[in-house]
Design a protein around this motif. Sequence first.
Motif, mmCIF file in Angstrom:
data_model
loop_
_atom_site.group_PDB
_atom_site.id
_atom_site.type_symbol
_atom_site.label_atom_id
_atom_site.label_comp_id
_atom_site.label_asym_id
_atom_site.label_seq_id
_atom_site.Cartn_x
_atom_site.Cartn_y
_atom_site.Cartn_z
ATOM 1 N N THR A 99 0.671 0.760 2.911
ATOM 2 C CA THR A 99 0.200 0.541 1.166
ATOM 3 C C THR A 99 -0.535 1.688 0.547
ATOM 4 O O THR A 99 -0.661 3.083 1.353
ATOM 5 C CB THR A 99 -0.635 -0.365 1.535
ATOM 6 O OG1 THR A 99 -1.875 -0.404 2.676
ATOM 7 C CG2 THR A 99 -0.366 -1.572 1.853
ATOM 8 N N ASP A 128 -2.978 2.567 -0.567
ATOM 9 C CA ASP A 128 -4.736 3.001 -0.367
ATOM 10 C C ASP A 128 -4.778 3.241 1.276
ATOM 11 O O ASP A 128 -6.037 3.690 1.721
ATOM 12 C CB ASP A 128 -5.633 1.966 -1.040
ATOM 13 C CG ASP A 128 -4.748 0.289 0.196
ATOM 14 O OD1 ASP A 128 -4.034 0.235 0.945
ATOM 15 O OD2 ASP A 128 -5.823 -0.542 -0.317
ATOM 16 N N ASP A 129 -3.561 2.677 1.858
ATOM 17 C CA ASP A 129 -3.879 3.631 3.523
ATOM 18 C C ASP A 129 -4.327 4.713 3.980
ATOM 19 O O ASP A 129 -3.680 5.898 3.112
ATOM 20 C CB ASP A 129 -2.575 2.969 4.536
ATOM 21 C CG ASP A 129 -2.609 3.611 5.473
ATOM 22 O OD1 ASP A 129 -3.337 4.553 6.153
ATOM 23 O OD2 ASP A 129 -1.979 2.703 6.364
ATOM 24 N N THR A 168 -4.179 6.119 -8.837
ATOM 25 C CA THR A 168 -3.201 5.727 -7.787
ATOM 26 C C THR A 168 -3.499 4.286 -7.247
ATOM 27 O O THR A 168 -4.217 3.255 -7.544
ATOM 28 C CB THR A 168 -3.959 6.001 -6.555
ATOM 29 O OG1 THR A 168 -5.165 5.966 -6.050
ATOM 30 C CG2 THR A 168 -3.613 7.174 -6.069
ATOM 31 N N ASP A 169 -2.527 3.607 -7.949
ATOM 32 C CA ASP A 169 -1.730 2.472 -8.392
ATOM 33 C C ASP A 169 -0.653 1.388 -7.012
ATOM 34 O O ASP A 169 0.142 2.966 -7.249
ATOM 35 C CB ASP A 169 -1.765 1.505 -8.914
ATOM 36 C CG ASP A 169 -1.030 2.542 -10.071
ATOM 37 O OD1 ASP A 169 0.217 2.501 -9.947
ATOM 38 O OD2 ASP A 169 -1.319 2.492 -11.164
ATOM 39 N N GLU A 170 -0.494 0.278 -6.982
ATOM 40 C CA GLU A 170 0.633 0.183 -6.852
ATOM 41 C C GLU A 170 1.695 0.552 -6.741
ATOM 42 O O GLU A 170 2.931 0.805 -6.283
ATOM 43 C CB GLU A 170 0.465 -1.389 -6.472
ATOM 44 C CG GLU A 170 1.635 -1.702 -5.012
ATOM 45 C CD GLU A 170 1.777 -3.819 -5.053
ATOM 46 O OE1 GLU A 170 2.731 -4.126 -4.300
ATOM 47 O OE2 GLU A 170 0.985 -3.925 -5.874
ATOM 48 N N GLY A 201 -3.880 8.439 -0.998
ATOM 49 C CA GLY A 201 -3.006 6.880 -2.186
ATOM 50 C C GLY A 201 -1.767 7.342 -3.274
ATOM 51 O O GLY A 201 -1.400 6.174 -3.781
ATOM 52 N N PRO A 226 2.698 5.606 -1.587
ATOM 53 C CA PRO A 226 2.576 4.465 -0.950
ATOM 54 C C PRO A 226 3.943 4.018 -0.698
ATOM 55 O O PRO A 226 4.842 4.651 -0.738
ATOM 56 C CB PRO A 226 1.645 3.382 -1.951
ATOM 57 C CG PRO A 226 0.870 3.778 -2.761
ATOM 58 C CD PRO A 226 1.698 5.401 -3.036
#
Length: 262
Positions: free
Chosen positions: A149, A151-152, A194-196, A253, A256
């Motif tokens: 993901t 945020d890993d 950072t975001d998805e 992040g 991802p």
Amino acid sequence: MADTTMPFSAMPIQRPRQQVQNQIKHAILEGSLRDGDRLPAETSLAQSFNVSRATIREALRSLIESGLLVKGPGTTSGLYVQSVDHNSLSRAVSERLSSVLDIGSVTPAEVSNFRDLLEVPSARLAAEHRTDENLAKLHEIIDQERSTTFDDPAIPELNAQFHSEIANASSNRVLAAFVSALHRTAHPLAFVHTDEQLGKESVAHHIQLYRAIKAQDPAGAADAMQGHLNYLREHAIANGRNELAHGVGQQPGTEPALSSDH
């Protein structure tokens, strides 16, 4: 009888410090001192060269700065020979770059521009020279990115590995040394929000890069890399990070996972 002109010229007399430095450097380069070997103590070196300990310290300091020697852990562990190859060049560049970034003598814009100058040609050369081993490593990194993901904590290292492996595939070890140093020290685009969505797009770009390199398409690989770098800058602008619109480092992040086939 006519005089014979000989090709001799006067040579400057070297200072004791330079004589010590040159002899130790020569021993390292010719292999008498090998990677990981520990140097004798200052006192022993001073006796061997018949110079003062201050002279020895000056010579050793210069060899440390040039990346040929490294201090061991602790205060009494001594100095060790460091390998002389493109990896040692990368370490030396990392140390210098880290210092200039810490004191602020290099601007974010310069880091960003330097990344373009390095990574776009790197992708082009990778498409021309990549091996099956390079492709396998890139494929493995993308698989790991896709299975995690945004945020890993492992993401920054995976990103550095991916870009460094592209540089390795270029078959230019000097270029590879600088790209590796840049990613492990300057962390390009570090403060990007950072975001998805950013994560998905970034890994999609990695997949596009992989495909162009695998297809041995230099122009396609260069375009994919430039597009990737431009996207990150545009994302910085869109999120109000104007100072990063012109570049800086990358932190956890940024790239991802994405569910997409290679």
